[in-house]
Each structure stands twice: as C-alpha cells, then as structure tokens.
Design a protein around this motif. Structure first.
Motif, PDB file in Angstrom:
ATOM      1  N   VAL A  64       0.154  -1.454  -0.280  1.00 49.14           N
ATOM      2  CA  VAL A  64      -0.216  -0.329  -0.005  1.00 49.14           C
ATOM      3  C   VAL A  64       0.603   1.506   0.059  1.00 49.14           C
ATOM      4  O   VAL A  64       1.800   1.424   0.262  1.00 49.14           O
ATOM      5  N   ALA A  65       0.749   2.173  -0.465  1.00 51.22           N
ATOM      6  CA  ALA A  65       0.799   3.648  -0.713  1.00 51.22           C
ATOM      7  C   ALA A  65       1.266   4.806   0.880  1.00 51.22           C
ATOM      8  O   ALA A  65       2.745   4.743   1.011  1.00 51.22           O
ATOM      9  N   THR A  66       0.240   4.080   1.462  1.00 53.74           N
ATOM     10  CA  THR A  66       0.203   4.999   2.988  1.00 53.74           C
ATOM     11  C   THR A  66      -1.227   4.398   3.671  1.00 53.74           C
ATOM     12  O   THR A  66      -1.706   3.515   3.557  1.00 53.74           O
ATOM     13  N   LEU A  67      -0.775   4.340   4.901  1.00 46.06           N
ATOM     14  CA  LEU A  67      -1.420   4.070   6.353  1.00 46.06           C
ATOM     15  C   LEU A  67      -2.977   4.047   5.637  1.00 46.06           C
ATOM     16  O   LEU A  67      -4.055   3.485   6.392  1.00 46.06           O
ATOM     17  N   VAL A 102      11.219  10.659   9.682  1.00 45.04           N
ATOM     18  CA  VAL A 102       9.792  10.136  10.576  1.00 45.04           C
ATOM     19  C   VAL A 102       8.820  11.025  10.272  1.00 45.04           C
ATOM     20  O   VAL A 102       7.496  10.905  10.701  1.00 45.04           O
ATOM     21  N   HIS A 103       8.783  12.667  10.744  1.00 42.61           N
ATOM     22  CA  HIS A 103       8.060  13.195  10.937  1.00 42.61           C
ATOM     23  C   HIS A 103       7.181  13.174   9.828  1.00 42.61           C
ATOM     24  O   HIS A 103       5.835  13.562   9.855  1.00 42.61           O
ATOM     25  N   GLU A 104       7.788  12.958   8.686  1.00 40.55           N
ATOM     26  CA  GLU A 104       6.522  12.645   7.078  1.00 40.55           C
ATOM     27  C   GLU A 104       5.579  12.062   7.427  1.00 40.55           C
ATOM     28  O   GLU A 104       4.851  11.981   6.758  1.00 40.55           O
ATOM     29  N   HIS A 105       5.197  10.727   8.434  1.00 40.00           N
ATOM     30  CA  HIS A 105       4.702   9.813   7.910  1.00 40.00           C
ATOM     31  C   HIS A 105       3.483   9.617  10.182  1.00 40.00           C
ATOM     32  O   HIS A 105       2.869   9.132  10.103  1.00 40.00           O
ATOM     33  N   LEU A 106       3.860  11.206  10.436  1.00 43.12           N
ATOM     34  CA  LEU A 106       3.446  11.117  11.953  1.00 43.12           C
ATOM     35  C   LEU A 106       1.977  11.790  11.621  1.00 43.12           C
ATOM     36  O   LEU A 106       1.106  10.608  12.517  1.00 43.12           O
ATOM     37  N   ALA A 107       1.342  12.105  10.608  1.00 41.65           N
ATOM     38  CA  ALA A 107      -0.136  12.879  10.158  1.00 41.65           C
ATOM     39  C   ALA A 107      -0.450  11.658   9.964  1.00 41.65           C
ATOM     40  O   ALA A 107      -2.073  10.745  10.643  1.00 41.65           O
ATOM     41  N   ASP A 108       0.023  10.542   8.924  1.00 42.66           N
ATOM     42  CA  ASP A 108      -0.513   9.448   8.658  1.00 42.66           C
ATOM     43  C   ASP A 108      -0.761   8.324   9.441  1.00 42.66           C
ATOM     44  O   ASP A 108      -2.110   7.229   9.673  1.00 42.66           O
ATOM     45  N   ILE A 109      -0.017   8.146  10.426  1.00 37.41           N
ATOM     46  CA  ILE A 109       0.288   7.187  11.940  1.00 37.41           C
ATOM     47  C   ILE A 109      -1.233   7.865  12.478  1.00 37.41           C
ATOM     48  O   ILE A 109      -2.052   6.933  13.053  1.00 37.41           O
ATOM     49  N   ALA A 156      -3.968   9.196  11.704  1.00 37.35           N
ATOM     50  CA  ALA A 156      -5.079   9.372  10.946  1.00 37.35           C
ATOM     51  C   ALA A 156      -5.786   7.731  11.425  1.00 37.35           C
ATOM     52  O   ALA A 156      -6.541   7.768  10.299  1.00 37.35           O
ATOM     53  N   MET A 157      -4.516   7.064  11.852  1.00 40.66           N
ATOM     54  CA  MET A 157      -5.396   5.208  11.380  1.00 40.66           C
ATOM     55  C   MET A 157      -6.502   5.608  12.424  1.00 40.66           C
ATOM     56  O   MET A 157      -6.729   5.857  13.555  1.00 40.66           O
ATOM     57  N   ARG A 158      -7.720   4.767  11.950  1.00 39.15           N
ATOM     58  CA  ARG A 158      -8.754   4.023  12.698  1.00 39.15           C
ATOM     59  C   ARG A 158      -9.041   2.715  12.540  1.00 39.15           C
ATOM     60  O   ARG A 158      -8.857   2.303  11.726  1.00 39.15           O
ATOM     61  N   PRO A 159      -8.595   1.820  14.010  1.00 40.96           N
ATOM     62  CA  PRO A 159      -7.869   2.408  14.419  1.00 40.96           C
ATOM     63  C   PRO A 159      -6.716   3.111  14.961  1.00 40.96           C
ATOM     64  O   PRO A 159      -5.369   2.084  13.990  1.00 40.96           O
ATOM     65  N   VAL A 204       3.042   9.260  21.934  1.00 44.07           N
ATOM     66  CA  VAL A 204       2.710   8.599  23.149  1.00 44.07           C
ATOM     67  C   VAL A 204       1.595   9.917  23.682  1.00 44.07           C
ATOM     68  O   VAL A 204       0.500   9.259  24.203  1.00 44.07           O
ATOM     69  N   GLU A 205       1.075  11.686  23.307  1.00 46.33           N
ATOM     70  CA  GLU A 205       0.413  12.419  23.498  1.00 46.33           C
ATOM     71  C   GLU A 205      -1.076  11.586  23.261  1.00 46.33           C
ATOM     72  O   GLU A 205      -1.467  11.384  23.494  1.00 46.33           O
ATOM     73  N   ALA A 206      -0.800  11.059  21.978  1.00 46.48           N
ATOM     74  CA  ALA A 206      -1.594  10.499  21.581  1.00 46.48           C
ATOM     75  C   ALA A 206      -2.495   8.868  22.194  1.00 46.48           C
ATOM     76  O   ALA A 206      -3.517   8.389  21.298  1.00 46.48           O
TER      77      ALA A 206
END
Length: 142
Positions: free
Chosen positions: A67-70, A89-96, A98-101, A122-124
């Motif tokens: 897959v291209a993205t999470l 690594v920071h480039e993937h933070l929003a993608d991670i 946004a995952m549900r769950p 960790v905050e999330a």
C-alpha cells in the motif's frame, strides 16, 4: 502510553502483536527493510508493506499487496514499524495519527529515532519503541 525501553515491555509487544505495517518496506532482500519483515512473516506475523513506489506497481510480498500509505489500510494494525531515516520520520506522523483504530505501537528500527514525533505519538496514546531492531529482539527473547 509511553516510550518502551525495558525488556518486559518490548517482549510484551513481540508476544501480543500480530499485524505489522512496515513503512519504508524495500523490495531488495538484502536490505534490512526487506529481510526484517520477511523474518517476522516467517515467525507468524502478518506483514503489510507500505511503500508508494511498490504499491504503484501493484507489487505484493508475503501474500499482501503493498500500500502507498497507512490511510489505505482497512484492518487494525498492532505495530507500525518504521524503516525511514530519522530526519524523515516526521513525514509519517499525520498518516499514523489518522489511522482508525490507532496502532498500539510505533517501532522505529535500529538507528532510527525522533524524540519529537515519539512524544506526539505518546500523547495520542500510542506506545513507542525507538532505535531497536525487531528481528534482533525477537531472536534474543522469543
């Protein structure tokens, strides 16, 4: 949630995790971003390769289409394993996030570390392991 460094915590992740999405998966079997997930697949983990170039070509590995993205995932993921340079690594933070769950753990492979991203995860409510090799830890403790 927390940064996991102690052996019992890392061992728990290895024992309880079943589905691993691998950001930066590589098609070359000589690269750690291929042979580590391949080893995990042989140990019974379900591996999802995450790589836009491989997904665009419709490639599959270990019986799973890349897959291209999470964001494309439709199943729950226990661990997001990261094979990207620390400065990417920071480039993937929003993608991670946004995952549900959300995944239970983000595991940054050996020599990969981003303390700011780790703190945000960790905050999330996501546990984080940094600068550790999943293959090496599995071989040592499982």
């Amino acid at each position: 949630m927390t940064l996991l460094t102690a052996k019992p915590d890392v061992l728990r992740v290895l024992e309880e995790s079943k589905v691993v999405a691998v950001i930066g998966f590589h098609r070359d079997p000589g690269k750690p971003a291929h042979y580590v997930p391949e080893y995990l697949d042989r140990q019974g983990y379900s591996i999802i390769p995450v790589n836009p170039a491989l997904a665009a070509r419709g490639e599959s590995f270990f019986g799973r289409a890349a897959v291209a993205t999470l964001a494309e995932l439709t199943e729950s993921v226990d661990v997001v394993e990261v094979f990207r340079r620390s400065d990417r690594v920071h480039e993937h933070l929003a993608d991670i996030l946004a995952m549900r769950p959300l995944p239970k753990v983000v595991w940054m492979q050996q020599d990969i570390r981003d303390d700011e991203v780790a703190a945000r995860l960790v905050e999330a409510g996501i546990d984080v392991i940094q600068d550790r090799c999943m293959l090496a830890d599995h071989r040592m403790w499982m």
